[in-house]
Motif scaffolding. Structure first.
Motif, PDB file in Angstrom:
ATOM      1  N   GLY A  18      75.915  66.133  27.048  1.00 32.28           N
ATOM      2  CA  GLY A  18      76.705  66.004  26.696  1.00 32.28           C
ATOM      3  C   GLY A  18      78.037  65.975  27.951  1.00 32.28           C
ATOM      4  N   PHE A  19      79.483  66.114  27.362  1.00 30.49           N
ATOM      5  CA  PHE A  19      80.206  66.239  28.046  1.00 30.49           C
ATOM      6  C   PHE A  19      79.979  67.141  29.386  1.00 30.49           C
ATOM      7  CE2 PHE A  19      82.881  63.458  25.861  1.00 30.49           C
ATOM      8  CZ  PHE A  19      83.598  62.162  26.944  1.00 30.49           C
ATOM      9  N   ALA A  20      80.056  68.227  29.233  1.00 31.24           N
ATOM     10  CA  ALA A  20      79.433  69.391  30.136  1.00 31.24           C
ATOM     11  C   ALA A  20      79.156  68.921  31.770  1.00 31.24           C
ATOM     12  CB  ALA A  20      80.115  70.577  29.413  1.00 31.24           C
ATOM     13  N   GLY A  21      77.425  69.080  30.224  1.00 30.32           N
ATOM     14  CA  GLY A  21      76.493  68.379  31.391  1.00 30.32           C
ATOM     15  C   GLY A  21      76.382  67.154  32.114  1.00 30.32           C
ATOM     16  N   LEU A  22      76.875  66.416  31.623  1.00 30.70           N
ATOM     17  CA  LEU A  22      77.004  64.662  33.148  1.00 30.70           C
ATOM     18  C   LEU A  22      78.461  65.637  34.287  1.00 30.70           C
ATOM     19  CD1 LEU A  22      77.668  62.292  30.318  1.00 30.70           C
ATOM     20  CD2 LEU A  22      75.078  62.697  31.359  1.00 30.70           C
ATOM     21  N   ARG A  23      79.460  65.672  33.622  1.00 30.71           N
ATOM     22  CA  ARG A  23      79.999  66.446  34.414  1.00 30.71           C
ATOM     23  C   ARG A  23      79.119  67.852  35.254  1.00 30.71           C
ATOM     24  NH1 ARG A  23      85.396  67.804  36.687  1.00 30.71           N
ATOM     25  NH2 ARG A  23      84.651  68.746  38.688  1.00 30.71           N
ATOM     26  N   VAL A  97      77.678  57.327  32.520  1.00 31.55           N
ATOM     27  CA  VAL A  97      76.105  57.571  33.076  1.00 31.55           C
ATOM     28  C   VAL A  97      76.072  56.126  33.847  1.00 31.55           C
ATOM     29  CG1 VAL A  97      74.245  57.940  31.900  1.00 31.55           C
ATOM     30  CG2 VAL A  97      75.565  58.955  31.047  1.00 31.55           C
ATOM     31  N   GLU A  98      76.323  55.038  33.877  1.00 25.61           N
ATOM     32  CA  GLU A  98      76.029  54.362  34.211  1.00 25.61           C
ATOM     33  C   GLU A  98      76.660  53.749  35.913  1.00 25.61           C
ATOM     34  OE1 GLU A  98      73.177  52.752  32.740  1.00 25.61           O
ATOM     35  OE2 GLU A  98      73.694  53.339  31.588  1.00 25.61           O
ATOM     36  N   ARG A  99      77.810  54.709  35.818  1.00 20.04           N
ATOM     37  CA  ARG A  99      78.786  54.052  36.777  1.00 20.04           C
ATOM     38  C   ARG A  99      78.084  55.086  38.418  1.00 20.04           C
ATOM     39  NH1 ARG A  99      84.499  52.676  37.597  1.00 20.04           N
ATOM     40  NH2 ARG A  99      85.126  53.131  39.128  1.00 20.04           N
ATOM     41  N   PHE A 100      78.193  55.840  37.671  1.00 17.68           N
ATOM     42  CA  PHE A 100      77.350  57.555  39.000  1.00 17.68           C
ATOM     43  C   PHE A 100      76.378  56.926  38.359  1.00 17.68           C
ATOM     44  CE2 PHE A 100      82.266  58.341  37.257  1.00 17.68           C
ATOM     45  CZ  PHE A 100      82.659  58.875  38.579  1.00 17.68           C
ATOM     46  N   ASP A 101      75.366  56.827  38.043  1.00 13.83           N
ATOM     47  CA  ASP A 101      73.860  57.036  37.707  1.00 13.83           C
ATOM     48  C   ASP A 101      73.132  57.535  37.475  1.00 13.83           C
ATOM     49  OD1 ASP A 101      71.698  55.412  38.557  1.00 13.83           O
ATOM     50  OD2 ASP A 101      71.192  55.743  40.849  1.00 13.83           O
ATOM     51  N   LEU A 102      73.930  58.590  36.834  1.00 15.56           N
ATOM     52  CA  LEU A 102      73.653  59.705  35.752  1.00 15.56           C
ATOM     53  C   LEU A 102      71.631  59.976  35.795  1.00 15.56           C
ATOM     54  CD1 LEU A 102      76.591  61.112  34.927  1.00 15.56           C
ATOM     55  CD2 LEU A 102      75.603  61.189  37.014  1.00 15.56           C
ATOM     56  N   ARG A 103      71.597  58.440  35.113  1.00 15.93           N
ATOM     57  CA  ARG A 103      70.688  58.649  33.707  1.00 15.93           C
ATOM     58  C   ARG A 103      69.173  58.831  35.112  1.00 15.93           C
ATOM     59  NH1 ARG A 103      70.225  56.158  29.069  1.00 15.93           N
ATOM     60  NH2 ARG A 103      72.352  56.046  29.194  1.00 15.93           N
ATOM     61  N   ARG A 104      68.952  58.584  35.686  1.00 11.16           N
ATOM     62  CA  ARG A 104      67.593  58.908  37.487  1.00 11.16           C
ATOM     63  C   ARG A 104      67.678  60.451  37.156  1.00 11.16           C
ATOM     64  NH1 ARG A 104      69.356  60.351  42.096  1.00 11.16           N
ATOM     65  NH2 ARG A 104      71.435  59.300  42.426  1.00 11.16           N
ATOM     66  N   ASP A 105      68.564  60.981  36.485  1.00 13.23           N
ATOM     67  CA  ASP A 105      68.558  62.693  36.602  1.00 13.23           C
ATOM     68  C   ASP A 105      68.505  63.409  35.268  1.00 13.23           C
ATOM     69  OD1 ASP A 105      67.251  63.247  39.168  1.00 13.23           O
ATOM     70  OD2 ASP A 105      69.938  62.972  39.646  1.00 13.23           O
TER      71      ASP A 105
END
Ligand code: NAP
Length: 555
Positions: A18-23, A97-105
């Protein structure tokens, strides 16, 4: 090769996207840490992924309920409404998620089952429901405060032939309520938000109310290009204002007491707050949440607002909150909740007068009659603050589980660390401002502090951090002391564990505000992390690191 096959050793495992985990993922990755996020759902968003009910929107203004870590993101993202809808928030999250390429992790569809601290290795072994395991130096829980849903169970519930849905686990496919007879159980924020929207579609809507809730009319509006430009031109100042306001909402509380103002002045102040502030109405005077007589003036104003909206006198009476101060339970910010009861197809079932007896094949039987229904919506809330933290089995030193440690109520230092649970970090945990603040502000505040702590530990070649029992007890005392200065303890609510039968009755969020909280965190860091043990070697062999049977300071 799949991520899970190659990466089994991490600097940190984060639970929740969520917001916290992504940050947390963004910030720890930016430090060069090897990080992996476990997310039970199929996509990112946390509560916003699941709460897709009609009318779901945030009651903190969009420009404040958003990340502050990237000025470019702030400038690029264009909010369309002052209070964003759930779909718009999900679009924002997908963009991040896309902008900071977070999905791969992020490992989606991966529910954490348990975690066990390896004292000799100063690391956590984390297991998923499906048996996969990971090792990580730090375990960072970003599981949200309102993410474990709570549903009542009534006699013969399984016999009901219609559909039952929980607001917090809303199905992904669109639901057409046209021609349907719908029942909503619960009148918290979720029930109040969905009522006017479903009322417009359904053939008939019955709202089952146990406790009438306070609500402030939403001052929602589209965001004009001019307003967007104006906010973005001084976004940093807006952020500073939010960080330095007690609530993280940016409102500076009126320093005056509601009791010092004349009735005419009060009326004017409340009217202005009502028209513009939404949730910030509670800050129209500084003592609304501190003093019963001051609170009564706000209650009087809100009661008259409800009376001016609801036409039928009996209905008006039933919809008027009583018996608890305004704001002591979480009020809602609504878009036409009370107006919906003026419609011919909307009915209120007063559960205080006629409680639910059982479900039947056709609907819900209350003590006075049968309500025939096609759909029942449980807007009955969550096992707040601790539900999602206690769902997995988390074992700290000596096999002590978090559930055992918190059997009399949660014990934390700053709401983010727990003695006997080294290298364990909770974002928005009990004892932090979390739900008594703009949760985005307190979330980022805590993650920035964690990054600072991890940098410090790296610089000093330390492998273990752990809250001291004495500091933890002092913090819980402080949280309780601050709560005693407010009206929060004067009623049952999910703030104090009353929402789940048998849950320890302990006040959980920190009511001292995000500004004061940040100062305390900064002081702690400046004093070499006072209240924490930071160790260059695992403390497994040290006697003082073994679990102590400390008397909980909840009293
Ligand atoms: P909630 O505030 O806990 O409300 C639950 C409602 O269900 C209450 O009215 C409660 O009545 C009722 N209820 C529970 N068990 C019941 C039972 N057995 N029989 C009859 N009624 C029952 O839950 P929520 O509305 O889902 O909201 C939870 C929180 O989520 C909010 O306070 C807010 O923090 C957050 N939220 C935020 C937004 C937003 O805009 N940002 C939107 C929605 C939700 P009693 O009061 O009598 O217990």
């Amino acid at each position: 090769m799949a991520l899970e096959d190659v990466l089994t050793q991490f600097d940190a495992v984060i639970v929740g996207a969520g917001f916290a985990g992504l940050r947390a993922l963004y910030s720890l990755r930016a430090m060069g840490k090897r990080v992996c996020v476990l997310e039970a759902s199929a996509d990112a968003g946390g509560v916003w992924y699941h709460n897709g009910y009609p009318g779901a929107r945030c009651d903190v203004e969009s420009y404040d309920y958003s990340y502050s870590f990237s000025p470019e993101l702030e400038q690029q993202w264009r909010w369309t409404e002052r209070y964003a809808t759930q779909p718009e928030i999900l679009r924002y999250i997908a963009h991040v998620v896309e902008r900071f390429d977070l999905r791969r992790d992020i490992l989606f569809n991966t529910r954490m089952r348990s975690a066990c601290y390896d004292e000799a290795g100063a690391r956590w072994c984390i297991s998923a429901q499906d048996g996969r395991q990971w090792w990580a130096r730090a375990l960072i829980m970003c599981v949200g405060q309102l993410s474990t849903t709570k549903s009542p169970s009534y006699p013969d519930q399984d016999k009901f032939r219609g559909r039952v849905i929980h607001s917090g686990l809303w199905p992904k496919e669109p639901i057409d309520f046209s021609g349907q007879r719908v029942g909503i159980i619960g009148t918290g924020s979720s029930g109040m938000q969905m009522t006017p929207v479903i009322a417009e579609q359904a053939a008939h809507l019955t709202v089952f109310q146990r406790t009438a809730n306070y609500s402030i009319a939403s001052a929602n509006a589209p965001v004009s290009d001019e307003e967007d430009r104006r906010i973005k031109a001084s976004y940093r100042q807006r952020r500073e204002q939010a960080w330095n306001s007690p609530s993280g909402l940016g409102f500076v509380p009126n320093k005056q007491s509601a009791l010092q103002a004349t009735p005419q002045e009060r009326e004017q102040v409340y009217e202005q707050a009502w028209r513009r502030l939404g949730f910030g109405f509670a800050l129209a005077y500084h003592d609304i949440l501190l003093n019963q007589a001051a609170n009564d003036t706000a209650v009087d104003f809100i009661t008259r607002k409800i009376a001016a909206i609801v036409h039928a006198p009996v209905l008006r009476d039933k919809l008027t909150p009583r018996g608890h101060p305004f704001g002591a339970r979480r009020p809602s910010v609504d878009s036409g909740y009370f107006q919906a009861f003026n419609r011919d197809n909307v009915e209120l079932a007063d559960l205080r007068q006629w409680p639910i007896v059982a479900f039947t094949e056709q609907g819900i039987r209350t003590q006075d009659r049968l309500h025939e229904l096609d759909v029942v919506i449980f807007a009955t809330g969550f096992d707040a603050f601790t539900g999602s933290l206690l769902r997995p089995e988390i074992k700290g030193r000596g096999g002590l589980t978090l559930a055992q440690k918190w059997s009399a109520g949660p014990l934390t230092l700053f709401g983010l660390a727990v003695a006997d649970f080294p290298n364990f970090f909770i974002v928005g945990g009990p004892g932090s401002p979390s739900l008594l603040s703009n949760v985005l502000v307190s979330t980022e505040e805590q993650i920035d502090w964690l990054v600072q702590l991890l940098r410090h530990m790296d610089a000093h070649e330390q492998v273990e951090f752990e809250a001291r029992h004495s500091a933890e007890h002092a913090w819980v005392e402080h949280v309780n002391e601050r709560a005693r200065q407010t009206l929060y303890l004067s009623t049952d609510s999910y703030y104090n564990g009353a929402e789940v039968a048998g849950k320890p009755r302990v006040f959980m969020p920190y009511s001292g505000g995000v500004r004061g909280y940040r100062r305390l965190l900064q002081n702690c860091a400046a004093r070499a992390y006072e209240g924490f043990d930071l160790r260059g070697q695992p403390a497994a062999a040290c006697a003082d690191a073994r679990p102590q049977s400390a008397a909980p300071p909840h009293g």
